[in-house]
Design a protein around this motif. Structure first.
Motif, PDB file in Angstrom:
ATOM      1  N   PHE A 161     -44.042  52.046  33.163  1.00 52.97           N
ATOM      2  CA  PHE A 161     -43.277  51.099  32.877  1.00 52.97           C
ATOM      3  C   PHE A 161     -43.255  50.420  31.420  1.00 52.97           C
ATOM      4  N   PHE A 162     -44.169  50.577  30.677  1.00 55.38           N
ATOM      5  CA  PHE A 162     -44.222  49.990  29.483  1.00 55.38           C
ATOM      6  C   PHE A 162     -43.100  51.154  28.546  1.00 55.38           C
ATOM      7  N   TYR A 165     -39.522  50.174  29.490  1.00 54.25           N
ATOM      8  CA  TYR A 165     -38.898  49.040  28.810  1.00 54.25           C
ATOM      9  C   TYR A 165     -38.997  49.003  27.447  1.00 54.25           C
ATOM     10  N   ALA A 166     -39.976  49.645  26.761  1.00 52.15           N
ATOM     11  CA  ALA A 166     -40.122  49.870  25.571  1.00 52.15           C
ATOM     12  C   ALA A 166     -38.713  50.537  24.887  1.00 52.15           C
ATOM     13  N   GLY A 169     -35.908  48.482  25.226  1.00 51.09           N
ATOM     14  CA  GLY A 169     -35.877  47.432  24.178  1.00 51.09           C
ATOM     15  C   GLY A 169     -35.273  47.995  22.718  1.00 51.09           C
ATOM     16  N   LEU A 170     -35.882  49.276  22.467  1.00 56.51           N
ATOM     17  CA  LEU A 170     -35.589  49.773  21.201  1.00 56.51           C
ATOM     18  C   LEU A 170     -34.116  50.144  21.183  1.00 56.51           C
ATOM     19  N   PHE A 171     -33.616  50.897  22.062  1.00 53.81           N
ATOM     20  CA  PHE A 171     -32.344  51.634  22.159  1.00 53.81           C
ATOM     21  C   PHE A 171     -31.379  51.009  22.988  1.00 53.81           C
ATOM     22  N   GLY A 172     -31.744  50.058  23.736  1.00 55.30           N
ATOM     23  CA  GLY A 172     -30.482  49.300  24.484  1.00 55.30           C
ATOM     24  C   GLY A 172     -30.786  49.717  26.179  1.00 55.30           C
ATOM     25  N   PHE A 173     -30.265  48.849  26.877  1.00 55.26           N
ATOM     26  CA  PHE A 173     -30.361  49.088  28.237  1.00 55.26           C
ATOM     27  C   PHE A 173     -29.073  50.143  29.033  1.00 55.26           C
TER      28      PHE A 173
ATOM     29  N   PHE C  28     -42.939  46.745  15.993  1.00 54.60           N
ATOM     30  CA  PHE C  28     -42.255  47.313  17.622  1.00 54.60           C
ATOM     31  C   PHE C  28     -41.836  45.904  18.331  1.00 54.60           C
ATOM     32  N   ALA C  31     -38.638  45.333  16.668  1.00 55.31           N
ATOM     33  CA  ALA C  31     -37.466  46.249  17.101  1.00 55.31           C
ATOM     34  C   ALA C  31     -36.901  46.053  18.470  1.00 55.31           C
ATOM     35  N   ILE C  32     -37.919  45.699  19.452  1.00 55.65           N
ATOM     36  CA  ILE C  32     -37.220  45.495  20.752  1.00 55.65           C
ATOM     37  C   ILE C  32     -36.732  44.152  21.088  1.00 55.65           C
ATOM     38  N   ILE C 114     -28.525  52.665  16.172  1.00 55.43           N
ATOM     39  CA  ILE C 114     -29.387  53.164  16.940  1.00 55.43           C
ATOM     40  C   ILE C 114     -30.286  51.950  17.669  1.00 55.43           C
ATOM     41  N   PRO C 116     -30.526  48.235  18.494  1.00 53.66           N
ATOM     42  CA  PRO C 116     -29.366  47.331  18.549  1.00 53.66           C
ATOM     43  C   PRO C 116     -30.047  45.953  18.073  1.00 53.66           C
ATOM     44  N   ASN C 117     -31.441  46.024  18.312  1.00 54.63           N
ATOM     45  CA  ASN C 117     -32.176  44.651  18.045  1.00 54.63           C
ATOM     46  C   ASN C 117     -32.569  44.621  16.688  1.00 54.63           C
ATOM     47  N   LEU C 529     -42.182  45.311  30.611  1.00 55.09           N
ATOM     48  CA  LEU C 529     -42.831  45.774  29.417  1.00 55.09           C
ATOM     49  C   LEU C 529     -44.238  45.213  29.536  1.00 55.09           C
TER      50      LEU C 529
END
Lengths: 359, 258, 577
Positions: A161-162, A165-166, A169-173, C28, C31-32, C114, C116-117, C529
């Motif tokens: 799960f981590f 969602y990581a 979060g980083l690359f968009g949903f 991290f 970035a998220i 790359i 978005p946040n 998360l």
């Protein structure tokens, strides 16, 4: 001597009611498959060519499953542990592959040097997955080695799960669509089967990698160390094998295969998002069990078999049983295959290769 | 005969662990089973308690063949055991470990537990009392504040004692003890030897015991059975066995190879 | 007395490593998108929740880096000193430099295509709104100072340390929970309290001071007394203890009953949502915590309960419309859940734990896909679901709105908690525990494994189906998309974080992990998360959960004290004889 042998012997519980119930399920399943297949085939709703397409599609998605399954099976063989987050290792690779491919597709290289650029994409994918798999082992699993089986397993669920969602979060949903590869559009005929070019790349690449892995495990020193660790960690340690390092390598190799699978998945299915790893992960685990967990050739055969069942099963069996829009239920077919195989033949078709638990 | 084993055999992947074995144990006897490592002693216990299934032969308990019964059913009939490598429920308290063994002698179901009917309360009280009684059999070692300690916190010898108390609490007619003195010091061993006799005298429980310590065997056994390679090679009083050539050979033979 | 070796010292190299890890964590969370998302929540004056997050990371890294090494035999006991503070400073600096580099990179290169946040707004927050170079320097300096402060905390005595940490946490919590406190004070008619504590956004100065003083002094002066009080309770004779416990329960029940009247509609809504999860967590606790069967398809029973209720009560249920009332449908819900429990339980009777988990996961997904399929559309409505599930009625009283539903849910939660307690202390509860610890010995000791496992599945299924039934009536409709695997995992997280097999722990876990994200919408996006990270963390550091079950808490030294007391008493008795 006898004391140690009997600890390994399966303990049979005698439960007539339960056994007859399980037999009933078994018979019902066989009956449903035969009945459904008979009606589908006799109705002639799908032509021969369409069946052949399904077979080829099954083979190509099966090779992806097989590559992912290798990671499950190798880790299970060595640690008797289901790396539940392996599907996410695969997805992360695919995700990075997408960004690298998108970058390359804006350059001339994408059309001029097709195979080199595809190779680079695959390399990036495999490298990402390798790093994540190794880091996962180091951070989350290694401190828990030797704990009761369920503790690292629950950790792996958390890791799964981590990672999902990581990545989100980083690359968009959103969904990410893989750029077109002009050189790989179209299809050709091979032994009467119509094969998409992408499918051929997927199948050939997967087979080559699996052969490579097989040789690596069987022939090299590191491969031998892996097998020794799988057999008995303590003895392997006494023989001078660095157990921690070997286990890291197992995760690395499994991760690399999953990363490669991530790239091939993109070729077949064209898109990726943060939940992409979940279902293929479970299916690949199923494939590993179908082939016999811990058994590397088994994972390959299991993957292909499951890919085929999932591709052909709904049209062949469910449609014949009069179930509408059977393709919706392809995941149900895969999960049922998982449930059935674990109930009736948990050792898989080629047999488990897991050193027995020592008490 | 309370327990009669005839023609019993068990093979593990080509290795014959028990080979056409005949054994009989009478009511009220204390029988020791000895033999070199790998002779099939523990396998015999596993077969007698239904934890593994025999390949052939019969195990008659009180005239009834118990081969094929589930372990829980066999316990209900009256065969209880301890384990060579002490297997308690480590996170359960001492008292709960023993209370669990009353499972087969009690019958409160889910509904009765939820509704807390008087019959449930009475049974629970009774279970608790019986458990504490069984623990009291070992003097003060397992009583008082120890009742509520997790089994994992006990010393090794106390764990062995707890395991025996647990087996006794199931009101067995026959008690199978698998190396009850293993890992104990001489004083504890002597005490346990006396206890085994006391169990028979006071509770009139028949005892079959696997034992390596010949002092213990000599001290309590009415009869000794010697196994080797899954077969019975000798049987008789301790004195008879001690002079038996095949027995000496079996022991020396293993000694020579190890 | 042998000479002791000089105490082992904190390694400064390790401190830098800790700092780098903290830096990566800070990058991290930036970035998220966490930092930017949390920036809208003000804690005090211009300190936003995102700064609190970063303060926690860097001060924590300093504290961690400065932790004296374990005392080893033959060495002097390590003492915290200047070197430890230095370690904290180093960790903070290392992390700060990483973060500063990140700020510079993010501020110059456009990473948004790359990541978005990683936005200009983020950079502005991290650089304190200054220009890039100055901002990055400031950030690095701030991190270094925080590391230093964290390290310095190691010099402070244990009791003060706890009080300082606790005060910090409670201030943040108070600021975050304004949305909870405001309706409560309004309900109680003491709005002046909130006016005093809060400004338009965040805590007021008076609020800050008040919270700090109250929390700090209660930490500092009450330390150890709560535990002593509990010990005192346990020493009371059985019958008097029972009276105290019953009285406590009565007070708690009254309190729970008064809640919706005081807190108003919104909070009742949140509590109802959390209550349904709590109900299911109690059910799963029986399956996983008591019986040790890791069921990852628990959502299937939730779905069965919801769909059975919807089909039987909704006037527009596609296939049949018996239009039963909630209460009339309940027996059928129990029945179908029990059947579902047996159907899932039987095939997995002989499976090992991890295989069992995967197969139940498969069952859960199969259930969802079937409810979603065109095949069963005539009965379950596929993706359109079943709508117009009527409200619960008790005679003439119809439950409408969250405040009423709160009571219905509370009723079932109390029922489930009671059932859990009753079963834990019973014959079947012991059988489950024994089975969890060693299945084959449990069977050899007379436990019927088949019956015990099936009972666990059936009871777990019935409790989950209650959750489903309440869910369907509360929402007024059921859709297959609701019943995905994340529900199963969420419930598992509640059970594990609270403490397997511990009923109060499960309750607290549900409130904290479901109600909090409902209240603080900015958490919603990061919920899973955080759940995932929590699962990993719990397994690594505290597998027994936050509130472990009774039997897992006993610490060794407590036992020794008890033991000594008992031995003394025995000796005295002997002498008397």
């Amino acid at each position: 001597m006898a004391e140690t042998v009997e600890a390994k012997a399966p303990r049979r519980i005698q439960l007539p009611v339960l056994d007859s119930f399980l037999w009933l399920i078994r018979l019902a399943a066989i009956f449903a498959v035969v009945w459904g297949a008979y009606f589908s085939l006799s109705s002639g709703r799908l032509s021969g060519a369409q069946w052949k397409d399904l077979v080829i599609f099954g083979l190509s998605q099966g090779s992806v499953y097989a590559l992912i399954a290798l990671g499950y099976t190798m880790v299970y063989g060595v640690l008797r542990f289901i790396n539940f987050a392996h599907g996410e290792v695969f997805m992360s690779g695919a995700m990075v592959a997408f960004f690298v491919a998108r970058g390359l597709s804006r350059t001339a290289m994408w059309t001029d040097q097709v195979f080199l650029s595809l190779f680079l994409v695959m390399l990036a994918s495999a490298a990402t997955s390798t790093v994540i798999a190794v880091a996962l082992e180091r951070i989350a699993y290694r401190p828990l080695r030797g704990k009761p089986r369920l503790i690292p397993f629950i950790t792996a669920i958390g890791a799964s799960f981590f990672l999902q969602y990581a990545i989100a979060g980083l690359f968009g949903f959103g969904f990410k669509s893989f750029p077109q590869v002009p050189a790989l559009s179209g299809s050709f005929f091979f032994a009467g089967f119509r094969v998409l070019k992408t499918q051929s790349v997927v199948i050939v690449a997967a087979v080559l990698m699996m052969i490579g892995l097989y040789l690596f495990v069987e022939r090299t020193r590191t491969g031998k160390a892996m097998r020794a660790v799988a057999e008995d960690q303590e003895i392997a340690r006494l023989m001078g094998i660095n157990v921690d390092r070997t286990i890291s390598i197992v995760f690395a190799v499994g991760g690399a295969m999953a990363g490669a699978a991530g790239f091939l998945y993109l070729l077949v299915f064209q898109q990726v998002f943060f939940l992409t790893g979940f279902i293929p992960g479970i299916k690949a685990f199923t494939a590993a069990v179908v082939g016999g967990i811990g058994n590397i050739p088994g994972a390959m055969i299991g993957g292909l078999l499951l890919g085929g069942i999932e591709s052909i099963g709904p049209s062949l069996v469910l449609t014949g049983l009069g179930i509408p829009s059977a393709h919706q239920l392809k995941d149900v077919v895969a999960f049922l295959a998982l449930v059935m195989i674990l109930i009736f033949k948990p050792s898989g078709v080629l047999g488990e290769r897991v050193a027995e638990d020592r008490a | 005969m309370l327990l009669e084993v005839t023609g019993l055999s068990k093979v593990f992947g080509g290795v014959t662990a028990i080979d056409d074995l005949d054994i009989a144990v009478g009511e009220g006897e204390i029988v020791s089973i000895i033999g070199p490592n790998g002779a099939g002693k523990t396998t015999l216990f596993n077969l007698m308690t239904g934890m593994i299934l025999a390949d052939g032969g019969k195990i008659l308990f009180d005239g009834r063949d118990i081969v094929g019964m589930r372990p829980s059913q066999i316990l209900h009939l009256g065969i209880a055991r301890t384990f060579q490598n002490v297997r308690l429920f480590p996170e359960m308290s001492v008292r709960e470990n023993v209370m669990l063994a009353r499972h087969c002698r009690t019958k409160s179901g889910v509904l009765r537990s939820i509704l807390r009917l008087p019959s449930f309360r009475k049974e629970e009280e009774e279970t608790k009392k019986r458990a504490e009684e069984a623990l009291g059999f070992f003097g003060k070692r397992l009583v008082g504040y120890r009742f509520d300690q997790p089994a994992a916190s006990l010393s090794y010898a106390n764990r062995r004692r707890l395991e025996i108390a647990r087996a006794m609490a199931s009101d067995p007619r026959i008690l199978l003890l698998d190396e009850p003195t293993a890992g104990m010091n001489p004083r504890e061993t002597k005490e346990l030897t006396e206890l085994v006799g006391k169990i028979r005298e006071e509770k009139s429980i028949t005892i079959v015991m696997i034992e390596h310590d010949m002092q213990v065997v000599r001290g309590v056994s009415d009869r000794v059975i010697v196994l080797d390679y899954g077969r019975k090679i000798a049987e008789g009083s301790y004195a008879e066995i001690a002079g038996n050539e095949r027995v000496i050979e079996a022991y020396l033979g293993t000694k020579a190879t190890t | 007395m042998t000479e002791l070796l000089a105490a082992r010292q904190v390694k400064l190299g390790d401190a830098i490593k800790t700092g780098l890890v903290a830096g990566i964590v800070a990058i991290f969370v930036s970035a998220i998108g966490m930092v930017q998302r949390f920036d809208s929540r003000i804690i005090f004056s211009s300190v936003t929740f995102s700064y609190v997050l970063l303060i926690g990371i860097f001060a924590g890294s300093g504290y961690q880096a400065a932790r004296p090494p374990l005392r080893l035999e033959g060495y002097e006991a390590p003492k915290a000193g200047v070197r430890n503070v230095l370690a904290g400073l180093l960790a903070g600096t290392a992390g700060g430099i990483l973060l500063a580099l990140f700020i510079l990179v993010a501020g110059t290169a456009n990473l948004r295509p790359i990541f978005p946040n990683i936005s200009p707004e983020l950079v502005e927050i991290l650089a304190f709104g200054r220009e890039l170079g100055l901002g990055a320097t400031l950030a690095a300096l701030a991190a270094a100072v925080l590391g230093l402060l964290g390290g310095a905390l190691q010099l402070v005595p244990q009791r003060l340390k706890k009080a300082i940490g606790g005060t910090f946490l409670w201030i943040v919590l108070f600021a975050l929970l304004r949305g909870v406190l405001a309706p409560v004070t309004r309900g109680l008619g003491i709005t002046s309290l909130t006016d005093l504590l809060y400004e338009r956004q965040g805590l007021s100065i008076a609020g800050l001071v008040a919270v700090a003083v109250v929390v700090f002094s209660s930490y500092f002066f009450l330390a150890g007394r709560v535990r002593a009080a509990r010990g005192g309770l346990e020493r009371l004779p059985e019958n008097r203890r029972r009276i105290v416990v019953l009285a406590g329960l009565a007070v708690v029940t009254l309190f729970l009953g008064a809640i919706p009247q005081v807190v108003g509609v919104f909070l009742s809504e949140v509590l109802s949502a959390a209550g349904i999860f709590l109900l299911m967590a109690l059910g799963l606790n029986i399956v996983v915590g008591f019986a040790g069967l890791l069921d990852l398809g628990y959502v299937a029973f939730f779905a069965v309960g919801a769909y059975t209720t919807a089909v039987l009560t909704s006037p527009i249920s596609p296939r049949f419309t018996p239009e039963l009332t909630f209460w009339a449908a309940l027996p059928f819900v129990i029945l179908t859940a029990a059947i579902a429990g047996i159907m899932v339980g039987t095939p997995v009777l002989r499976m090992r734990g991890d295989y069992l988990a995967i197969v139940t996961l498969g069952f859960g997904e199969i259930a969802r896909l079937l409810f979603l399929s065109d095949w069963l559309e005539p009965t379950f409505g596929a993706a359109r679901g079943i709508r117009r599930v009527p409200d619960i009625a008790l005679g003439p009283i119809v439950m409408k709105g969250p405040q009423d539903y709160y009571y219905a849910i509370l009723l079932f939660v109390l029922l489930a908690a009671y059932v859990s307690w009753a079963l834990q202390e019973s014959r079947i509860g012991r059988a489950w525990m024994a089975m969890r610890e060693d299945e084959s010995v449990a069977e050899a000791m007379g436990v019927n494994i088949v019956a015990a496992k099936l009972w666990a599945f059936v009871i777990g299924a019935i409790i989950a189906s209650f959750g489903g039934a309440l869910f369907a009536t509360r929402i007024g409709s059921v859709f297959p998309q609701t019943f995905s695997v994340v529900v199963s995992v969420t419930i598992l997280v509640l059970v594990i974080v609270g403490g397997l097999a511990s009923i109060p722990g499960v309750m607290l876990g549900a409130l904290a992990l479901v109600a909090l994200p409902e209240l603080l919408r900015e958490f919603e996006q990061f919920r899973f998360l955080i759940y995932g990270a929590l699962l990993i963390f719990m397994m690594l550091k505290r597998p027994e959960g936050l509130i472990p079950s009774r039997r897992r808490t006993r610490e060794l030294h407590e036992e020794e004290v008890e033991q000594d007391a008992w031995l003394k008493a025995e000796a005295a008795k002997q002498e008397a004889n």
